[in-house]
Design a protein around this motif. Structure first.
Motif, PDB file in Angstrom:
ATOM      1  N   LEU A  60      -5.346   2.460  -0.964  1.00  0.00           N
ATOM      2  CA  LEU A  60      -5.929   2.961  -2.114  1.00  0.00           C
ATOM      3  C   LEU A  60      -5.791   2.005  -3.190  1.00  0.00           C
ATOM      4  CD1 LEU A  60      -4.440   6.552  -1.728  1.00  0.00           C
ATOM      5  CD2 LEU A  60      -6.908   6.044  -1.519  1.00  0.00           C
ATOM      6  N   PHE A  78      -6.577   6.690  -6.232  1.00  0.00           N
ATOM      7  CA  PHE A  78      -6.148   8.157  -6.230  1.00  0.00           C
ATOM      8  C   PHE A  78      -5.421   8.334  -7.521  1.00  0.00           C
ATOM      9  CE2 PHE A  78      -3.963  12.088  -5.279  1.00  0.00           C
ATOM     10  CZ  PHE A  78      -5.061  12.975  -4.810  1.00  0.00           C
ATOM     11  N   ASP A  89      -4.859   2.063  -8.818  1.00  0.00           N
ATOM     12  CA  ASP A  89      -4.817   2.826  -7.467  1.00  0.00           C
ATOM     13  C   ASP A  89      -5.915   3.979  -7.680  1.00  0.00           C
ATOM     14  OD1 ASP A  89      -2.706   3.961  -5.074  1.00  0.00           O
ATOM     15  OD2 ASP A  89      -3.928   5.413  -6.198  1.00  0.00           O
ATOM     16  N   PRO A 109       0.923  -1.150  -0.007  1.00  0.00           N
ATOM     17  CA  PRO A 109       0.084   0.011   0.131  1.00  0.00           C
ATOM     18  C   PRO A 109       0.887   1.230  -0.027  1.00  0.00           C
ATOM     19  CG  PRO A 109       0.212  -0.795   2.176  1.00  0.00           C
ATOM     20  CD  PRO A 109       0.933  -1.787   1.382  1.00  0.00           C
ATOM     21  N   PHE A 122      -9.949   1.655   5.055  1.00  0.00           N
ATOM     22  CA  PHE A 122      -9.402   0.222   4.844  1.00  0.00           C
ATOM     23  C   PHE A 122      -7.919   0.480   4.675  1.00  0.00           C
ATOM     24  CE2 PHE A 122     -13.749   0.074   3.213  1.00  0.00           C
ATOM     25  CZ  PHE A 122     -14.295  -0.701   4.186  1.00  0.00           C
ATOM     26  N   GLY A 123      -7.511   1.510   4.908  1.00  0.00           N
ATOM     27  CA  GLY A 123      -5.812   1.832   4.982  1.00  0.00           C
ATOM     28  C   GLY A 123      -5.073   1.627   3.518  1.00  0.00           C
ATOM     29  N   TYR A 160      -9.695   5.095   1.983  1.00  0.00           N
ATOM     30  CA  TYR A 160      -8.322   4.917   2.787  1.00  0.00           C
ATOM     31  C   TYR A 160      -8.548   5.256   4.174  1.00  0.00           C
ATOM     32  CZ  TYR A 160      -3.778   6.063   4.471  1.00  0.00           C
ATOM     33  OH  TYR A 160      -2.644   5.708   5.238  1.00  0.00           O
TER      34      TYR A 160
END
Lengths: 337, 481, 99, 106
Positions: free
Chosen positions: B192, B138, B136, B72, B189-190, B186
């Protein structure tokens, strides 16, 4: 008491909450006033105040990099952009067109109600959010050493997620390309003749000129400092570029053109330099047998700082071009020789 | 022999880097050299896509950790068949459009327009390639913004700032909704990264809200009904080669991202079946409304723009089919076939519109009489591409609709089959309108009047795309995973 | 907490302005306010770090967002200028006659 | 002892600064025309900011920090003076008359 953030740590929780509450109310109030203003000038002024207050909020949120960007880019440069285009719009175009009472009431409810619902839903979801998996902050700390920079935000922007940053630099260049594309083309241009935009050139103000002459070098120094400090402390290429562009805007309003015309080829070269350097560096790593945009640990620091230097200069050129607006029409179509 | 380790990283990086570098170069220098460079880069980009396709065929889906950081923490590009083919096809369409634009834009408005068009088109190409490969959420946001800004710039080239501004505002608001969704994902769930999200997302309010925001955002950007209002004025008023890129390629960008979210993340929220039906209904409305509006139009470019709204509706109709277990495979294949064949066909049709405007100075349907006599190849191209829109065999559109029909019957959702068939009939009407005007002879005019000259390359560029749309009918569905 | 609420309020206010205002420049100001609201939510919704700091990733995302929003605003204003110069209007209303 | 004295002085200076800020704000709200409002703002704000900076100056850890504080003050003073001049100039050119007592009016 080295930074404001440090000094607020000493405040009691109650005082902090009270301060945050007042700040939030003030920000919301300026936003409300700006959004409901019928005069564009007033709305823009309130927006600038809003941006400065918001920069304070970013500090309170522990995001000094964003605070700097908000103050320099968000409030400062965006405000200048708005004011600059206000100068080009004729008087009657800078107020909201009049409406009947019934019309405006309808509009208020038809737009207001859904918007309140949307905002309420968002607040509900965001406030009730339960983190399931922690974010990547721990990973950033663990691998920061390999990037050579000690500012975690810079490490994310220029190493871990440099693809985002590369594309964002291109977005800024693209804004210039698109703005320059607005020049009317050739003799076949239809519609009313476009008057070349008159540069706002107020009569020379001796006091202003004195002030700007002394401020400009200092502000440039601040720009260079922001670039240099970005690797270890809040700051970086964008903030630096915004400050430099603001100097240019200041010189412009005081009637001194400092930069070469933005349309000149050297300026265009400078504008593309940031994107080109970023992409080329990425490809060079590929050629060296590594991954696209990879930064080897041994040279990461040097590469990041030098790339940020090029970016700062190049982004400043782009921002200056955006402040100055579309270049004048080509010679054959303009009235003036 | 395994191509992947050596060629794929280069092909992928060059698909982004070459258009960006060339776009920068074309911003600084113009003229013949820039024109050649732009065309060459579009061809190379397509070639990179072909290399990627071959690599995926040989070694399966490829993941490239950019900047050397795995998620991540970092961003990966995921190159699967969908992305690779999209890169290949997009480069091809850009090449044809650039060939056309070099001549037609200067015919239209004198020197200078093609100079401004080139860097915008190249940056757009780079942005699209990055969009296809991004894995991803973002990074997808940034590429979507890049694509939107370039597209708005293209609309503005034609000198209709109101249409461009409307597009810009809708695009920005869509981007905001999308970014909010990213932030929520984010925080909860930490990560992207799409693959990681697929494993981590749990059903619940946060996930549903985040995905709803993101879907609304990409629907606004992709002109998916009911957020399509900006598209017809923008695509109808842009210069024809720009419209070809916008309607052919850019319009699918929004759906492409929607599909990525749909396939990877959405199943984990547990809300997919209900959302699929809603989106399917919206798609149905898009098909009906877009087609009926297209039939009412009096200008060729606006007709084509409304037809794009309708065709994007089909893509949304495919979502409930993809969401069902029985129809998943053929529904997905059908949607991809439709995207690819519509991209080529619609670009070809806008290019023919551009050719007609270049010789006649306008695109009013009623005044296109005699066009088929003067420019038979252009009229032929219009009809050929129209076959794909209608879904007549053996075009790419036929295969697409066949697969979608198959999916709807397999999954027992016969009502979507009715929509697809009804939409094809309506498409037949407006394609017939466009073609029949050009076929009819102007009454009482001397037939030996000298037809206005039309450069060959304009006609060939459009014909090539129409032929590709037709050829896609012979590509079997298995090649698009 | 406070700033999440503020972000939602700004988002709603900005949306309101973007739809209810007719002058293009006012619309763009409102869009910028809505963006600020989104940025606030994105940073403040992320859970705080164990040491009390702020997650650097949302900050980086917001910095990217700020730069993109400046770029978009600048081009939007250039378009607004062109709208005023070419067609003598400052709104997107179809019914408004051009003067 | 010396710390206590320093903290006491800081508090006094800060209160003084706050007083001048308040006075300037009241002047901005209550004075009748643009010229006197500018007068209230610039004079009071500069003294107010000056006292505030002084209050922090005696708490500064290093010379660099002190210099930065002085720089902030100097910039604010010159900027506000310049802007006040611009405003007054603009008002003058637009023909804004200065306020007079009712009995002095012609």
């Amino acid at each position: 008491m080295s930074t404001l953030a440090m000094s607020t740590l000493a405040m009691s929780p109650l005082a902090t909450t009270a301060f945050d509450g007042m700040l939030a109310v003030l920000i919301a109030w300026t936003a409300w006033q700006s959004v409901t203003s019928r005069e564009v000038f007033r709305a823009v002024m309130l927006f600038v105040v809003f941006g400065l207050l918001l920069a304070l909020a970013w500090l309170r949120l522990g995001a000094p990099d964003v605070a700097l960007a908000e103050a320099a880019v968000g409030a400062g440069l965006t405000g200048v952009l708005f004011l600059e285009s206000l100068g080009h719009l004729r008087r009657n175009k800078t107020v909201e067109p009049p409406e009947t009472v019934a019309q405006s009431r309808l509009r208020r409810w038809a737009v207001g109600l859904p918007v309140v619902v949307a905002g309420g839903l968002l607040a509900m979801v965001a406030l009730r959010l339960e983190p399931r998996v922690p974010g990547i902050a721990g990973l950033v700390v663990r691998h920061q050493g390999e990037t050579g920079v000690s500012n975690p935000v810079t490490a994310v922007l220029l190493d871990f997620r440099s693809t985002d940053t590369l594309l964002e630099v291109v977005v800024l260049l693209l804004a210039v390309i698109a703005t320059y594309g607005l020049v009317p083309h050739g003799p076949a241009h239809h519609g009313p003749r476009v008057r070349p935009p008159a540069t706002p050139r107020p009569p020379r103000q001796p006091v202003l000129v004195w002030f700007v002459r002394r401020l400009a070098p200092l502000a440039l120094l601040v720009g260079v400092y922001l670039w240099w400090v970005g690797s270890s402390a809040p700051g970086g290429a964008f903030q630096a570029a915004a400050v430099v562009a603001a100097v240019f805007a200041l010189l412009r309003v005081s009637g001194m053109e400092a930069a070469p015309p933005p349309n000149a080829r050297p300026m265009r070269l400078l504008m593309v330099a940031g994107s080109v350097a970023f992409v080329s560096q990425g490809l060079a790593m590929l050629a060296a047998g590594r991954v696209f945009l990879d930064l080897p640990e041994t040279v990461a620091y040097g590469l990041i700082v030098s790339l940020e230097g090029v970016l700062a200069a190049s982004l400043a050129a782009c921002l200056i071009a955006l402040v100055a607006g579309a270049p004048r029409p080509p010679r054959q179509s303009g009235e003036r020789p | 022999m395994s191509l992947a380790p050596l060629l794929i990283p280069w092909a992928a990086a060059l698909a982004l880097a070459l258009p960006l570098l060339a776009g920068a170069a074309c911003f600084v220098v113009g003229g013949r050299a820039a024109a050649t460079l732009a065309l060459g880069v579009a061809v190379l980009s397509s070639a990179a896509g072909i290399v990627l396709t071959a690599g995926v065929e040989a070694d399966g889906v490829q993941r490239l950790a950019l900047a050397g950081w795995a998620p991540p923490l970092g961003i990966v590009w995921r190159i699967d068949g969908l992305a690779a083919l999209a890169v290949a096809l997009t480069g091809l369409i850009f090449a044809a459009v650039l060939v056309h634009a070099e001549k037609s834009l200067d015919l239209l408005r004198g020197e200078g327009l093609s100079e401004a068009f080139r860097p915008l088109a190249l940056v757009l190409l780079g942005g699209l390639n990055a969009l296809y490969m991004a894995n991803d959420v973002f990074n997808l946001y940034v590429t979507l913004e890049l694509v939107t800004l370039a597209a708005v710039g293209m609309v503005a080239l034609a000198g209709d700032p109101a249409a461009a501004l409307r597009y810009l505002l809708v695009g920005v608001l869509g981007a905001l909704a999308y970014m909010l969704g990213c932030g929520l994902l984010y925080a909860a769930f930490g990560t992207l990264d799409l693959d990681l999200l697929a494993g981590r997302v749990e059903p619940g309010g946060t996930a549903s809200a985040a995905l709803a925001l993101m879907i609304v955002g990409v629907m606004a950007k992709g002109a998916l009904f009911p957020l399509h209002g900006w598209l017809p004025p923008a695509h109808g008023s842009a210069v024809a080669p720009a419209s070809a890129l916008l309607s052919g390629v850019v319009a699918k960008g929004g759906f492409y991202v929607l599909l990525r979210l749909w396939l990877d993340v959405y199943p984990a929220t547990g809300a997919a079946p209900a959302a699929a039906q809603i989106l399917g209904v919206l798609g149905t409305l898009a098909v009906l409304w877009g087609s009926l509006q297209a039939i009412r139009q009096t200008r060729l470019k606006v007709l084509l723009a409304y037809s794009t709204v309708a065709q994007l509706g089909y893509l949304m109709v495919s979502l409930p089919l993809i969401a069902s277990a029985a129809g998943h495979a053929s529904g997905l294949a059908g949607a991809l076939h439709l995207m690819a064949s519509h991209a080529c066909a619609k670009a070809a049709m806008f290019l023919t519109a551009g050719s007609l405007i270049a010789t006649r100075g306008h695109d009013r349907l009623a005044d296109l009489k005699g066009a088929a006599h003067d420019h038979p190849m252009t009229a032929f191209t219009l009809g050929l591409a129209g076959m794909t829109l209608m879904g007549l065999p053996p075009s790419g559109g036929f295969i697409a609709k066949w697969l979608l029909l198959d999916a709807s019957l397999r999954s027992g959702q016969w009502w979507w089959a009715a929509v697809i068939l009804g939409g094809s009939l309506l498409a037949g009407v407006y394609v017939f309108l466009a073609v029949s005007w050009s076929m009819s002879r102007p009454p009482g005019e001397p037939s030996d009047a000298q037809p206005p000259p039309l450069p060959r390359r304009l006609e060939f560029a459009a014909l090539a795309l129409a032929l590709v749309a037709m050829a896609l009918g012979f590509v079997s569905a298995e090649h698009i995973p | 907490m406070m700033f999440i609420l503020l972000g939602a309020v700004l988002f709603a206010l900005g949306l309101y302005g973007a739809f209810a205002r007719r002058n293009v420049v006012l619309k763009l100001v409102a869009v910028n306010i809505a963006s600020s609201g989104v940025f606030l939510v994105v940073v403040s919704v992320a859970p705080p770090l164990p040491d009390g700091g702020t997650d650097p990733l949302p900050q980086a995302l917001v910095l990217t967002g700020i730069v993109i929003s400046v770029a978009v605003t600048a081009f939007g204003l250039a378009l607004a200028r062109r709208l005023g110069a070419d067609e003598g209007r400052a709104t997107l209303d179809d019914e408004e006659e051009t003067s | 002892m010396i710390d206590l004295l320093r903290d006491g002085l800081t508090i006094v200076l800060l209160l003084g600064g706050a007083f001048f800020f308040a006075a300037g704000t009241i002047g901005l709200l209550r004075f009748p025309d643009v010229y006197s409002r500018l007068h209230a703002l610039t004079k009071a704000d500069n003294v107010g900011l000056g006292l505030t900076v002084l209050a922090f100056l005696i708490q500064a850890d290093s010379v660099m920090q002190g210099l930065k504080l002085v720089l902030v003050w100097a910039l604010a003073v010159t900027a506000s003076a310049t802007i006040a001049n611009l405003f007054a100039n603009l008002a003058h050119r637009q023909g804004v008359r200065e306020w007079r007592k009712p009995e002095d009016r012609p």
